[in-house]
Scaffold this motif. Sequence first.
Motif, PDB file in Angstrom:
ATOM      1  N   LEU A  78       0.813  -1.221   0.000  1.00  0.00           N
ATOM      2  CA  LEU A  78       0.000   0.000   0.000  1.00  0.00           C
ATOM      3  C   LEU A  78       0.845   1.268   0.000  1.00  0.00           C
ATOM      4  N   ILE A  79       1.832   1.356   0.897  1.00  0.00           N
ATOM      5  CA  ILE A  79       2.598   2.597   1.020  1.00  0.00           C
ATOM      6  C   ILE A  79       3.414   2.860  -0.246  1.00  0.00           C
ATOM      7  N   ARG A  80       4.012   1.812  -0.815  1.00  0.00           N
ATOM      8  CA  ARG A  80       4.788   1.998  -2.047  1.00  0.00           C
ATOM      9  C   ARG A  80       3.881   2.376  -3.219  1.00  0.00           C
ATOM     10  N   THR A  81       2.635   1.907  -3.190  1.00  0.00           N
ATOM     11  CA  THR A  81       1.684   2.287  -4.250  1.00  0.00           C
ATOM     12  C   THR A  81       1.497   3.799  -4.281  1.00  0.00           C
ATOM     13  N   GLY A  82       1.376   4.413  -3.093  1.00  0.00           N
ATOM     14  CA  GLY A  82       1.246   5.870  -3.042  1.00  0.00           C
ATOM     15  C   GLY A  82       2.475   6.569  -3.588  1.00  0.00           C
ATOM     16  N   LEU A  83       3.660   6.020  -3.293  1.00  0.00           N
ATOM     17  CA  LEU A  83       4.899   6.623  -3.789  1.00  0.00           C
ATOM     18  C   LEU A  83       4.994   6.529  -5.308  1.00  0.00           C
ATOM     19  N   ILE A  84       4.691   5.362  -5.853  1.00  0.00           N
ATOM     20  CA  ILE A  84       4.729   5.178  -7.311  1.00  0.00           C
ATOM     21  C   ILE A  84       3.686   6.054  -7.992  1.00  0.00           C
ATOM     22  N   SER A  85       2.485   6.137  -7.412  1.00  0.00           N
ATOM     23  CA  SER A  85       1.420   6.960  -7.996  1.00  0.00           C
ATOM     24  C   SER A  85       1.809   8.429  -7.994  1.00  0.00           C
ATOM     25  N   GLY A  86       2.436   8.880  -6.906  1.00  0.00           N
ATOM     26  CA  GLY A  86       2.871  10.274  -6.838  1.00  0.00           C
ATOM     27  C   GLY A  86       3.909  10.609  -7.887  1.00  0.00           C
TER      28      GLY A  86
ATOM     29  N   SER B 149       7.869   5.278   7.714  1.00  0.00           N
ATOM     30  CA  SER B 149       7.129   4.041   7.936  1.00  0.00           C
ATOM     31  C   SER B 149       7.941   2.802   7.568  1.00  0.00           C
ATOM     32  N   LEU B 150       8.636   2.844   6.428  1.00  0.00           N
ATOM     33  CA  LEU B 150       9.323   1.657   5.925  1.00  0.00           C
ATOM     34  C   LEU B 150      10.837   1.718   6.044  1.00  0.00           C
ATOM     35  N   GLY B 151      11.385   2.912   6.239  1.00  0.00           N
ATOM     36  CA  GLY B 151      12.828   3.027   6.371  1.00  0.00           C
ATOM     37  C   GLY B 151      13.574   2.572   5.135  1.00  0.00           C
ATOM     38  N   LYS B 152      14.578   1.713   5.320  1.00  0.00           N
ATOM     39  CA  LYS B 152      15.410   1.272   4.203  1.00  0.00           C
ATOM     40  C   LYS B 152      14.673   0.328   3.262  1.00  0.00           C
ATOM     41  N   GLN B 153      13.564  -0.230   3.712  1.00  0.00           N
ATOM     42  CA  GLN B 153      12.810  -1.161   2.872  1.00  0.00           C
ATOM     43  C   GLN B 153      11.858  -0.450   1.917  1.00  0.00           C
ATOM     44  N   LEU B 154      11.900   0.879   1.895  1.00  0.00           N
ATOM     45  CA  LEU B 154      10.987   1.634   1.039  1.00  0.00           C
ATOM     46  C   LEU B 154      11.163   1.282  -0.431  1.00  0.00           C
ATOM     47  N   PHE B 155      12.409   1.095  -0.858  1.00  0.00           N
ATOM     48  CA  PHE B 155      12.682   0.858  -2.278  1.00  0.00           C
ATOM     49  C   PHE B 155      12.840  -0.622  -2.605  1.00  0.00           C
ATOM     50  N   VAL B 156      12.417  -1.490  -1.679  1.00  0.00           N
ATOM     51  CA  VAL B 156      12.418  -2.925  -1.959  1.00  0.00           C
ATOM     52  C   VAL B 156      11.088  -3.259  -2.618  1.00  0.00           C
TER      53      VAL B 156
END
Length: 543
Positions: free
Chosen positions: A331-339, A515-522
């Motif tokens: 979910l959180i990465r979806t918002g980042l990609i959409s942005g 929220s995700l720290g270093k795992q944000l771009f995984v």
Amino acid sequence: GDRMWHFAVSVFLVELYGNSLLLTAVYGLVVAGSVLLLGAIIGDWVDKNSRLKVAQTSLVVQNASVILCGIILMIVFLFKTQLLTLYHGWLLTVCYILVITIANIANLASTATAITIQRDWIVVVAGEDRSKLADMNATIRRIDQLTNILAPMAVGQIMTYGSPMIGCGFISGWNLMSMCVEYLLLWKVYQKTPTLALKSAKVEESELKQLNVKKESDVKPAEGVQLIVEKDVTGFEPQQEKEVSCGARIAEPFITFRDGWVAYYNQPVFLAGMGLAFLYMTVLGFDCITTGYAYTQGLSGSVLSLLMGASAVTGIMGTVAFTWLRRKCGLIRTGLISGVAQFACLVLCAISVFMPGSPMDLSVSPFADISARLFESEPLPTIASPEDKPEMVFATGMPNLLNGSTTPANGNPEMSPEPVPLISVSLLFAGVIAARVGLWSFDLTVTQLLQENVVESERGIINGVQNSMNYLLDLLHFIMVILAPNPEAFGLLVLISVSFVAMGHIMYFRFAQKSLGKQLFVCCTPDPKTVSDSSPPGNTSTV
């Protein structure tokens, strides 16, 4: 019915006031100001009452207000000439005030309905299945996009081939019928979902303060976090009600307003909500401002209707992209990609400002028109007589919608200006339409983050404040246009809009990073499909 009314009320007000936008502007200002001031109070009312009572009350008030407005408008359309003569026109003015006031009540009731159904009921119906919650959110948004297309088309055809009075009668009848159907459907959903009847009581004030004081670092919404389960409050014994003084009753709405904004600020998803609100500070949408600018650039009404249809299609594509991305990346990465996708498309709009055909002229002050009107006492433009020589010739002729030819402002063919290149306006609308995919996907992401990470007892008031924030930034964007209304300044408004969108997504990036720290771009780390029923409430998994 709600979409039909939102589209038609502005048209009715323009028709009533002699093709002037004054009543429409007043209505927009009243609506935005009301939600801004009362959003938290409406949300608090949603929290303090049973779900069925809130849904039924807001539904009846909303539809009854629309029906009453339709009846008043029909009377005004029928007897406008007589009303103008009674009491020197004051009776007609009272009718205008009544229409705007009742229409505003309908909008507030619509806000309450949206909060209770789309932010509360849907979470309870979905249970602990977050994939089901995402699918339901996307389905509701697709229905919303389709009604945005069909409702204006239906009302527009009725008003074109009939009359505004017939349009008022049709909308009133439709809302009466739809109110009965919606009421029955709500009752059926309520009966089939017993958990809707179980609503956690409002936590004691001292506990709420402790809940709001928690730092963002203490409660981080992990990607695999379980939907928040409200602690069992059935053990609290009802205390004897104390007599409330008159002063306390008067101060209660102001205290609710303050506490709502404080609670919103202390939410772990505060930055995500602010990021969504900043997207409302933009002229890059299909509202009256962008449509008016398109007319000055030579686009016809038929072309604009096609562009609006295309934007609705890309909006539906955004809801599909949301469900797919959430399953693949979380979910959180979806918002980042959409942005990122939205901002990349809006770069085309920023480029369009400097392309051939753009009216942007930095030598013309954006405030020249305002200063001339207010400080130099320049009279408002009037229709010139045939003998008068026009003082200026507009650089852009308005297109003839029948044959596509352009006619200069003074009607002299010898002084006809060159056709305006469409490169700039084409890039502008290409960016706006393409950006709808990322916009609606991002909107759904933040919506679900609020649903999953706000405790049940605060769900209404937090979403009420979120609506207030959205309206606040929307109001600022209208003020920005009022201060710089000339076409030469529209390019600056586009650049400011892109900047606010960028700031909104930077806020969301900061939230995602916390929220995700270093795992944000995984990438390719989806959410678990369901949360095991055997897992204890406090057992949460992280990505």
